[in-house]
Design a protein around this motif. Structure first.
Motif, PDB file in Angstrom:
ATOM      1  N   PHE A  27      21.366  30.077 -13.515  1.00 16.89           N
ATOM      2  CA  PHE A  27      19.950  30.336 -14.129  1.00 16.89           C
ATOM      3  C   PHE A  27      19.035  30.297 -13.349  1.00 16.89           C
ATOM      4  CE2 PHE A  27      20.187  25.846 -15.639  1.00 16.89           C
ATOM      5  CZ  PHE A  27      18.856  25.210 -15.494  1.00 16.89           C
ATOM      6  N   TYR A  28      17.701  30.521 -13.876  1.00 17.40           N
ATOM      7  CA  TYR A  28      16.384  30.716 -13.250  1.00 17.40           C
ATOM      8  C   TYR A  28      15.731  30.556 -13.512  1.00 17.40           C
ATOM      9  CZ  TYR A  28      19.092  33.681 -10.569  1.00 17.40           C
ATOM     10  OH  TYR A  28      20.392  34.591  -9.488  1.00 17.40           O
ATOM     11  N   TYR A  29      14.685  29.038 -13.723  1.00 15.30           N
ATOM     12  CA  TYR A  29      13.540  29.032 -14.503  1.00 15.30           C
ATOM     13  C   TYR A  29      12.326  28.499 -13.983  1.00 15.30           C
ATOM     14  CZ  TYR A  29      11.290  24.735 -17.115  1.00 15.30           C
ATOM     15  OH  TYR A  29      10.322  24.060 -17.687  1.00 15.30           O
ATOM     16  N   ASN A  30      11.286  28.748 -14.275  1.00 15.30           N
ATOM     17  CA  ASN A  30       9.833  29.196 -14.433  1.00 15.30           C
ATOM     18  C   ASN A  30       9.626  27.824 -14.254  1.00 15.30           C
ATOM     19  OD1 ASN A  30       7.154  29.755 -13.074  1.00 15.30           O
ATOM     20  ND2 ASN A  30       7.674  31.809 -12.668  1.00 15.30           N
ATOM     21  N   ARG A  31       8.847  26.807 -13.539  1.00 16.05           N
ATOM     22  CA  ARG A  31       8.340  25.596 -13.772  1.00 16.05           C
ATOM     23  C   ARG A  31       6.871  25.678 -15.061  1.00 16.05           C
ATOM     24  NH1 ARG A  31       9.966  20.540 -10.919  1.00 16.05           N
ATOM     25  NH2 ARG A  31      11.725  21.532  -9.619  1.00 16.05           N
ATOM     26  N   GLU A  32       6.028  27.065 -14.105  1.00 13.86           N
ATOM     27  CA  GLU A  32       4.854  26.624 -14.594  1.00 13.86           C
ATOM     28  C   GLU A  32       4.727  27.532 -15.905  1.00 13.86           C
ATOM     29  OE1 GLU A  32       3.728  29.943 -11.483  1.00 13.86           O
ATOM     30  OE2 GLU A  32       3.426  28.626  -9.735  1.00 13.86           O
ATOM     31  N   THR A  33       5.644  28.815 -16.042  1.00 15.04           N
ATOM     32  CA  THR A  33       5.890  28.843 -17.541  1.00 15.04           C
ATOM     33  C   THR A  33       6.428  28.727 -18.400  1.00 15.04           C
ATOM     34  OG1 THR A  33       7.532  30.621 -16.791  1.00 15.04           O
ATOM     35  CG2 THR A  33       4.638  31.553 -16.493  1.00 15.04           C
ATOM     36  N   LYS A  34       7.315  28.201 -17.833  1.00 10.64           N
ATOM     37  CA  LYS A  34       8.834  27.175 -18.645  1.00 10.64           C
ATOM     38  C   LYS A  34       9.787  28.028 -18.951  1.00 10.64           C
ATOM     39  CE  LYS A  34       5.796  23.176 -19.150  1.00 10.64           C
ATOM     40  NZ  LYS A  34       5.992  22.345 -17.412  1.00 10.64           N
ATOM     41  N   GLN A  35      10.127  29.341 -18.858  1.00 11.03           N
ATOM     42  CA  GLN A  35      10.516  30.823 -19.000  1.00 11.03           C
ATOM     43  C   GLN A  35      11.933  30.430 -18.210  1.00 11.03           C
ATOM     44  OE1 GLN A  35       7.872  33.811 -17.795  1.00 11.03           O
ATOM     45  NE2 GLN A  35       8.235  34.788 -19.402  1.00 11.03           N
ATOM     46  N   SER A  36      13.437  30.648 -18.898  1.00 11.05           N
ATOM     47  CA  SER A  36      14.722  30.467 -18.098  1.00 11.05           C
ATOM     48  C   SER A  36      15.051  32.134 -18.789  1.00 11.05           C
ATOM     49  CB  SER A  36      14.960  29.532 -18.492  1.00 11.05           C
ATOM     50  OG  SER A  36      15.499  29.669 -20.299  1.00 11.05           O
ATOM     51  N   SER A  37      16.096  32.144 -17.492  1.00  6.54           N
ATOM     52  CA  SER A  37      16.588  33.592 -17.693  1.00  6.54           C
ATOM     53  C   SER A  37      17.663  33.302 -17.129  1.00  6.54           C
ATOM     54  CB  SER A  37      15.819  34.614 -16.843  1.00  6.54           C
ATOM     55  OG  SER A  37      16.693  35.582 -16.724  1.00  6.54           O
ATOM     56  N   PHE A  38      19.129  34.026 -17.216  1.00  2.72           N
ATOM     57  CA  PHE A  38      20.515  33.682 -16.565  1.00  2.72           C
ATOM     58  C   PHE A  38      20.324  35.317 -16.033  1.00  2.72           C
ATOM     59  CE2 PHE A  38      21.336  31.125 -20.766  1.00  2.72           C
ATOM     60  CZ  PHE A  38      21.876  30.290 -20.101  1.00  2.72           C
ATOM     61  N   SER A  39      19.466  35.902 -15.689  1.00  2.82           N
ATOM     62  CA  SER A  39      19.641  37.301 -14.776  1.00  2.82           C
ATOM     63  C   SER A  39      18.938  37.004 -14.335  1.00  2.82           C
ATOM     64  CB  SER A  39      19.251  38.642 -15.397  1.00  2.82           C
ATOM     65  OG  SER A  39      18.354  38.499 -16.703  1.00  2.82           O
ATOM     66  N   LEU A  40      18.754  37.560 -12.794  1.00  2.00           N
ATOM     67  CA  LEU A  40      17.284  36.977 -11.714  1.00  2.00           C
ATOM     68  C   LEU A  40      16.243  38.031 -11.962  1.00  2.00           C
ATOM     69  CD1 LEU A  40      17.367  36.381  -8.621  1.00  2.00           C
ATOM     70  CD2 LEU A  40      17.569  38.530  -7.852  1.00  2.00           C
ATOM     71  N   PRO A  41      15.367  37.621 -11.425  1.00  2.57           N
ATOM     72  CA  PRO A  41      13.485  38.022 -12.506  1.00  2.57           C
ATOM     73  C   PRO A  41      13.338  39.149 -11.281  1.00  2.57           C
ATOM     74  CG  PRO A  41      13.471  35.248 -12.084  1.00  2.57           C
ATOM     75  CD  PRO A  41      15.426  35.943 -11.663  1.00  2.57           C
ATOM     76  N   ALA A  42      12.586  39.839 -12.038  1.00  2.00           N
ATOM     77  CA  ALA A  42      12.055  40.872 -11.607  1.00  2.00           C
ATOM     78  C   ALA A  42      10.597  40.567 -10.805  1.00  2.00           C
ATOM     79  CB  ALA A  42      11.936  41.418 -11.969  1.00  2.00           C
ATOM     80  N   GLN A  43      10.906  40.877  -9.390  1.00  2.00           N
ATOM     81  CA  GLN A  43       9.702  40.386  -8.469  1.00  2.00           C
ATOM     82  C   GLN A  43       8.255  40.773  -8.736  1.00  2.00           C
ATOM     83  OE1 GLN A  43       9.223  38.546  -5.805  1.00  2.00           O
ATOM     84  NE2 GLN A  43      11.540  38.795  -4.460  1.00  2.00           N
TER      85      GLN A  43
END
Length: 148
Positions: free
Chosen positions: A132-148
């Motif tokens: 999974f992917y996590y964004n520390r700044e926005t506190k979002q997580s995603s199981f799919s690759l985040p878009a650029q």
């Protein structure tokens, strides 16, 4: 990414059941269980109930270890099946490599990136064998690759 021959070995591994894995990896536990079951039968036959209780407790501990072993094999197999994202094969007519993703069914001639570029702020993690992917700044997580 894995080559075709490695992939075939992996597919063979993934087709095994946890019980088959248990037989091949925990033979000593199975032998120990058979020995303890014989000891338990002998203790009961001899009327040695104290010994039978001790042996029965050992058997229960061993059964718990075997259940844990099966759980570990299942977890490892699940993790392996999720790691295979791209498999390389050689085209018989052209001799060129092509790439197949068994998770998506996608086929392509270009070598896929082993480490896709993540957008700024995103990091890749694995939990329970799942990426999974996590964004520390926005506190979002995603199981799919985040878009650029």
């Amino acid at each position: 990414m894995r080559t075709g021959s490695v992939d075939m070995a992996l597919v063979s591994l993934l087709q095994r059941t946890p019980e088959t894995q248990l037989e091949s990896t925990d033979t000593l536990l199975l032998e120990e269980m058979a020995f303890l079951e014989e000891e338990l039968a002998r203790a009961h036959a001899a009327g040695a109930e104290d010994k039978a209780k001790r042996v029965d407790k050992l058997l229960q501990n061993l059964r718990d270890r075997m259940r844990e072993s099966i759980k570990n094999v299942e977890t490892a197999m699940q993790s392996l099946s999720q790691e295979v994202e791209w498999v390389a094969y050689r085209d018989e007519k052209t001799g060129q490599l092509y790439y197949f993703n068994p998770l998506t069914g996608q086929t392509q001639w270009e070598r896929p990136s082993d480490n896709p570029q993540l957008p700024p702020g995103w990091t890749e993690h694995v939990s329970s064998g799942k990426k999974f992917y996590y964004n520390r700044e926005t506190k979002q997580s995603s199981f799919s690759l985040p878009a650029q």
